[in-house]
Design a protein around this motif. Structure first.
Motif, PDB file in Angstrom:
ATOM      1  N   GLU A 161       1.778   3.075   0.145  1.00 23.03           N
ATOM      2  CA  GLU A 161       0.651   2.929   0.885  1.00 23.03           C
ATOM      3  C   GLU A 161       1.143   3.761   2.297  1.00 23.03           C
ATOM      4  O   GLU A 161       0.303   4.449   3.006  1.00 23.03           O
ATOM      5  N   ASP A 162       2.547   3.636   2.713  1.00 28.45           N
ATOM      6  CA  ASP A 162       2.991   4.344   3.978  1.00 28.45           C
ATOM      7  C   ASP A 162       3.357   5.581   3.579  1.00 28.45           C
ATOM      8  O   ASP A 162       3.292   6.337   4.366  1.00 28.45           O
ATOM      9  N   SER A 163       4.129   5.944   2.630  1.00 30.19           N
ATOM     10  CA  SER A 163       4.819   7.125   2.327  1.00 30.19           C
ATOM     11  C   SER A 163       3.873   7.871   1.363  1.00 30.19           C
ATOM     12  O   SER A 163       4.142   9.138   1.389  1.00 30.19           O
ATOM     13  N   GLY A 164       3.016   7.395   0.844  1.00 34.67           N
ATOM     14  CA  GLY A 164       2.268   8.364  -0.228  1.00 34.67           C
ATOM     15  C   GLY A 164       2.867   8.593  -1.441  1.00 34.67           C
ATOM     16  O   GLY A 164       2.301   9.072  -2.316  1.00 34.67           O
ATOM     17  N   GLU A 165       4.224   7.928  -1.636  1.00 28.65           N
ATOM     18  CA  GLU A 165       5.018   8.491  -2.852  1.00 28.65           C
ATOM     19  C   GLU A 165       4.378   7.506  -4.089  1.00 28.65           C
ATOM     20  O   GLU A 165       4.044   6.566  -3.786  1.00 28.65           O
ATOM     21  N   ILE A 166       4.618   8.343  -5.250  1.00 22.90           N
ATOM     22  CA  ILE A 166       4.109   7.724  -6.442  1.00 22.90           C
ATOM     23  C   ILE A 166       4.991   7.320  -7.220  1.00 22.90           C
ATOM     24  O   ILE A 166       6.116   7.991  -7.458  1.00 22.90           O
ATOM     25  N   ALA A 167       5.157   6.004  -7.766  1.00 19.09           N
ATOM     26  CA  ALA A 167       6.024   5.488  -8.575  1.00 19.09           C
ATOM     27  C   ALA A 167       5.574   5.167 -10.006  1.00 19.09           C
ATOM     28  O   ALA A 167       4.404   5.004 -10.073  1.00 19.09           O
TER      29      ALA A 167
ATOM     30  N   PRO B  89      -2.987  -8.721 -17.890  1.00 16.29           N
ATOM     31  CA  PRO B  89      -2.962  -9.593 -16.601  1.00 16.29           C
ATOM     32  C   PRO B  89      -1.614 -10.246 -16.413  1.00 16.29           C
ATOM     33  O   PRO B  89      -1.015 -10.582 -15.452  1.00 16.29           O
ATOM     34  N   GLN B  90      -0.823 -10.388 -17.754  1.00 16.33           N
ATOM     35  CA  GLN B  90       0.311 -10.945 -17.503  1.00 16.33           C
ATOM     36  C   GLN B  90       1.648  -9.902 -17.237  1.00 16.33           C
ATOM     37  O   GLN B  90       2.630 -10.278 -16.716  1.00 16.33           O
ATOM     38  N   VAL B  91       1.196  -8.588 -17.041  1.00 18.40           N
ATOM     39  CA  VAL B  91       2.201  -7.641 -16.617  1.00 18.40           C
ATOM     40  C   VAL B  91       1.986  -7.092 -15.344  1.00 18.40           C
ATOM     41  O   VAL B  91       0.876  -6.849 -14.819  1.00 18.40           O
ATOM     42  N   ASP B  92       2.940  -7.147 -14.378  1.00 21.24           N
ATOM     43  CA  ASP B  92       2.994  -6.757 -13.273  1.00 21.24           C
ATOM     44  C   ASP B  92       3.686  -5.397 -12.872  1.00 21.24           C
ATOM     45  O   ASP B  92       4.907  -5.415 -13.273  1.00 21.24           O
ATOM     46  N   PRO B  93       2.660  -4.474 -12.775  1.00 22.37           N
ATOM     47  CA  PRO B  93       3.754  -2.884 -12.745  1.00 22.37           C
ATOM     48  C   PRO B  93       4.577  -2.744 -11.829  1.00 22.37           C
ATOM     49  O   PRO B  93       5.775  -2.246 -12.096  1.00 22.37           O
ATOM     50  N   GLU B  94       4.747  -3.487 -10.885  1.00 17.01           N
ATOM     51  CA  GLU B  94       5.758  -3.314 -10.090  1.00 17.01           C
ATOM     52  C   GLU B  94       7.266  -3.809 -10.528  1.00 17.01           C
ATOM     53  O   GLU B  94       8.056  -3.556  -9.993  1.00 17.01           O
ATOM     54  N   ASP B  95       6.956  -4.730 -11.591  1.00 20.07           N
ATOM     55  CA  ASP B  95       8.205  -5.151 -12.279  1.00 20.07           C
ATOM     56  C   ASP B  95       8.645  -4.012 -13.324  1.00 20.07           C
ATOM     57  O   ASP B  95       9.687  -4.288 -13.919  1.00 20.07           O
ATOM     58  N   HIS B  96       7.845  -3.036 -13.158  1.00 20.63           N
ATOM     59  CA  HIS B  96       8.265  -2.065 -14.532  1.00 20.63           C
ATOM     60  C   HIS B  96       8.296  -0.438 -13.983  1.00 20.63           C
ATOM     61  O   HIS B  96       7.937   0.493 -14.728  1.00 20.63           O
ATOM     62  N   ILE B  97       8.796  -0.246 -12.808  1.00 21.38           N
ATOM     63  CA  ILE B  97       8.825   1.124 -12.270  1.00 21.38           C
ATOM     64  C   ILE B  97      10.078   1.771 -13.007  1.00 21.38           C
ATOM     65  O   ILE B  97      11.126   1.187 -12.989  1.00 21.38           O
TER      66      ILE B  97
END
Length: 142
Positions: A35-41, A129-137
């Motif tokens: 949200e701050d940098s606009g960078e896409i992961a 729902p069990q998968v958090d995308p932030e854990d899979h960058i």
């Protein structure tokens, strides 16, 4: 010469446009925007509509209404395609670059994208729902 070498993306017929997609599935991976940098992961989490074996959408015609974040590439300016993977045929062609030899249009084989290990088939997991995308960058996926 072939249609993808002589026509722009805008000039292609609907069938030609669809055939340009190599069915790698990379554009169907969940992306997270800082949200701050606009960078896409990029993550290895695939959209809930993506069939992980074929790397094709299970409800292509209704995907944008079923998945609000789904993007219809035809509705965007080609200059915006820089977020797509560097191997994406739409991005390559919009930048005046050739298709790679493993692309199904060049190889004549729909499986060549998988055989060249250019699809997400071997590493993607299904969105749930069990998968958090932030854990899979995946840093290496760009």
């Amino acid at each position: 010469m072939t249609f993808w070498e002589t026509k722009t993306l805008r000039e292609m017929t609907a069938d030609e446009w669809e055939s340009v997609c190599d069915r790698c599935g990379k554009c169907c991976l969940v992306k997270l925007e800082d949200e701050d940098s606009g960078e896409i992961a990029l993550t290895n989490v695939a959209c809930k509509l993506l069939d992980l074996k074929t790397c094709q959408c299970t409800n292509y015609s209704k995907r944008c209404s079923l998945v609000p974040d789904c993007i219809d590439l035809k509705q965007h300016d080609f200059a915006e395609y820089q977020w797509l993977p560097s191997t994406c045929a739409y991005r390559l062609l919009s930048n005046g670059q050739p298709l790679p030899d493993w692309h199904p249009l060049k190889s004549g084989n729909a499986q060549s994208v998988h055989q060249a290990k250019m699809s997400i088939r071997t590493y993607a997991i299904q969105e749930s729902p069990q998968v958090d995308p932030e854990d899979h960058i995946m840093e290496w996926l760009s």
